[in-house]
Design a protein around this motif. Structure first.
Motif, PDB file in Angstrom:
ATOM      1  N   ILE A 158       1.029  -1.133   0.034  1.00 47.50           N
ATOM      2  CA  ILE A 158      -0.118  -0.041   0.037  1.00 47.50           C
ATOM      3  C   ILE A 158       0.990   1.215  -0.205  1.00 47.50           C
ATOM      4  O   ILE A 158       0.708   2.066  -0.882  1.00 47.50           O
ATOM      5  N   ALA A 159       2.005   1.299   1.013  1.00 44.84           N
ATOM      6  CA  ALA A 159       2.920   2.475   0.759  1.00 44.84           C
ATOM      7  C   ALA A 159       3.602   2.804  -0.511  1.00 44.84           C
ATOM      8  O   ALA A 159       3.566   3.913  -0.863  1.00 44.84           O
ATOM      9  N   THR A 160       4.102   1.740  -1.030  1.00 54.87           N
ATOM     10  CA  THR A 160       4.571   1.570  -2.511  1.00 54.87           C
ATOM     11  C   THR A 160       3.530   2.545  -3.375  1.00 54.87           C
ATOM     12  O   THR A 160       3.955   3.199  -4.249  1.00 54.87           O
ATOM     13  N   GLY A 188      13.494   1.383  -3.873  1.00 56.74           N
ATOM     14  CA  GLY A 188      13.865   0.757  -2.480  1.00 56.74           C
ATOM     15  C   GLY A 188      12.456   0.008  -1.957  1.00 56.74           C
ATOM     16  O   GLY A 188      12.480  -0.896  -1.564  1.00 56.74           O
ATOM     17  N   LEU A 189      11.252   0.974  -1.993  1.00 53.87           N
ATOM     18  CA  LEU A 189      10.188   0.499  -1.426  1.00 53.87           C
ATOM     19  C   LEU A 189       9.743  -0.601  -2.196  1.00 53.87           C
ATOM     20  O   LEU A 189       9.243  -1.731  -1.591  1.00 53.87           O
ATOM     21  N   SER A 190       9.675  -0.751  -3.571  1.00 51.84           N
ATOM     22  CA  SER A 190       9.497  -1.926  -4.278  1.00 51.84           C
ATOM     23  C   SER A 190      10.476  -3.225  -3.866  1.00 51.84           C
ATOM     24  O   SER A 190      10.015  -4.454  -3.723  1.00 51.84           O
ATOM     25  N   LEU A 191      11.880  -3.037  -3.475  1.00 46.05           N
ATOM     26  CA  LEU A 191      12.686  -4.081  -3.097  1.00 46.05           C
ATOM     27  C   LEU A 191      12.389  -4.822  -1.851  1.00 46.05           C
ATOM     28  O   LEU A 191      12.554  -5.760  -1.951  1.00 46.05           O
ATOM     29  N   MET A 232      11.706  -8.061  -9.449  1.00 40.59           N
ATOM     30  CA  MET A 232      11.630  -8.094  -7.963  1.00 40.59           C
ATOM     31  C   MET A 232      10.203  -8.930  -7.559  1.00 40.59           C
ATOM     32  O   MET A 232      10.392  -9.573  -6.744  1.00 40.59           O
ATOM     33  N   LEU A 233       9.128  -8.679  -8.086  1.00 38.54           N
ATOM     34  CA  LEU A 233       7.953  -9.481  -7.792  1.00 38.54           C
ATOM     35  C   LEU A 233       8.105 -10.863  -7.775  1.00 38.54           C
ATOM     36  O   LEU A 233       7.812 -11.683  -6.978  1.00 38.54           O
ATOM     37  N   LEU A 234       8.664 -11.304  -8.895  1.00 43.32           N
ATOM     38  CA  LEU A 234       8.998 -12.892  -9.193  1.00 43.32           C
ATOM     39  C   LEU A 234       9.808 -13.386  -8.163  1.00 43.32           C
ATOM     40  O   LEU A 234       9.724 -14.461  -7.483  1.00 43.32           O
ATOM     41  N   ALA A 235      11.113 -12.518  -7.816  1.00 39.03           N
ATOM     42  CA  ALA A 235      11.879 -12.921  -6.710  1.00 39.03           C
ATOM     43  C   ALA A 235      11.206 -13.218  -5.321  1.00 39.03           C
ATOM     44  O   ALA A 235      11.422 -14.121  -4.559  1.00 39.03           O
ATOM     45  N   GLN A 236      10.531 -12.083  -5.040  1.00 36.58           N
ATOM     46  CA  GLN A 236       9.616 -12.011  -3.625  1.00 36.58           C
ATOM     47  C   GLN A 236       8.583 -13.157  -3.652  1.00 36.58           C
ATOM     48  O   GLN A 236       8.535 -13.727  -2.543  1.00 36.58           O
TER      49      GLN A 236
END
Length: 85
Positions: free
Chosen positions: A10-12, A37-40, A70-74
């Protein structure tokens, strides 16, 4: 962990929205390092949704390729942690 991920997404999303609004008004902007950074740190889904919802940063390679990676890694990390636990 679930609350953290929800809040960071939500913050991102809100950070991307604020940056887009400031871009339109030609005011001070949120640095790209902050958005990435927020995404990471867990907000990549919120950033990706905001990126396409507001059509903001979609032509920048760091965002167009970086956020999906990043999304895939997360997703992989969360999946692996849930298997172990």
């Amino acid at each position: 962990m679930t609350y953290y991920l929800l809040l960071i997404k939500i913050a991102t999303f809100l950070a991307f929205a604020i940056d887009q609004r400031k871009a339109v008004k030609r005011k001070w902007r949120i640095p790209e390092k902050t958005l990435l950074g927020l995404s990471l740190i867990g907000g990549s889904a919120g950033g990706l949704i905001a990126m396409y919802f507001f059509r903001h940063k979609i032509r920048k390679a760091a965002f167009a390729y970086g956020l999906p990676i990043m999304l895939l890694a997360q997703i992989i990390v969360i999946w692996m942690v849930r298997i172990v636990l």
